[in-house]
Design a protein around this motif. Structure first.
Motif: not given
Length: 244
Positions: A3-16, A159-162, A240-242
């Motif tokens: 769930k936390k990874m899903i939240n992380r991706i959602i927040i990241y995409v929403a932020g972009l 979110m520290r992804i890309i 997001a579990g970051v």
């Protein structure tokens, strides 16, 4: 995928998405675009190029510069450290370069959304088509742009992804010259504005894309990020579990 990874991706995409919307609103306000986008904006206006495609080209240059600086910094670090650490440094460099390269496909998606928002939002500048020549409304649009740009940047970075190439280049320069991100960001913005001024004056005889909105962006976006992080950063990274 938890769930936390899903939240992380959602927040990241929403932020972009929020960031892309903020950038486009800044250009539509007609009071000057943000410093880091001013170069591609001026080139697109002078030559009649698509703004999103021109920004994609600018981002590609940023990614190339990041790779060069990271390779140079890694070589410099390997010369000053024990040879036993060389394999670890080499693996670290591969990961860093991969992250740099992945910024380019991210840029393609990001600039497509910029084009989408640009086509859907009317121009609020008195010189554009379908305009609303009202300075108060332009200021309101500019304020919304600064808030959205700051929030979008904070959400995606936390979110520290890309990173977006505009943020990635600043971080790379800061690491390369061993200076803080804040001062590096200010210097980078100033360089972009000066370059944009030169382009406009050389090819048109006047400034293109530079105005009160540019100055407000240099000051306001950073403050929005700081305020947003003060109230929401811990909640977002916990959801997001970051790891910090």
């Amino acid at each position: 995928m938890n769930k936390k990874m899903i939240n992380r991706i959602i927040i990241y995409v929403a932020g972009l998405l929020v960031l892309a919307l903020g950038i486009i609103l800044n250009t539509k306000a007609g009071l000057g675009v943000s410093p880091i986008i001013s170069v591609s904006y001026s080139i697109s206006q002078i030559n009649g190029f698509n703004f999103g495609n021109t920004t994609l080209g600018l981002y590609a240059v940023f990614v190339l510069i990041e790779i060069i600086m990271h390779v140079t910094e890694n070589l410099r670090s390997r010369k000053s450290q024990d040879k036993a650490l060389a394999p670890a440094n080499k693996n670290s460099l591969k990961y860093i370069i991969l992250t740099d390269i992945l910024q380019f496909p991210l840029s393609i998606v990001f600039t497509r959304f910029m084009n989408l928002f640009s086509g859907a939002i009317p121009d609020f500048s008195p010189k554009g088509a379908n305009t609303v020549p009202h300075f108060g409304l332009q200021l309101l649009v500019l304020f919304a742009a600064l808030v959205l740009t700051g929030i979008g940047a904070a959400m995606s970075l936390n979110m520290r992804i890309i990173p977006n190439p505009g943020d990635g280049i600043v971080q790379a320069i800061a690491d390369f010259v061993h200076k803080g991100v804040g001062i590096t960001k200010n210097c980078f913005d100033i360089c972009n504005v000066l370059f944009t001024c030169c382009i406009g004056l050389i090819f048109t005889g006047h400034l293109v894309g530079i105005g009160i909105g540019t100055i407000c962006s240099m000051i306001g976006v950073g403050r929005v990020i700081a305020v947003f992080n003060h109230f929401f950063k811990k909640k977002l990274i916990n959801a997001a579990g970051v790891e910090i």
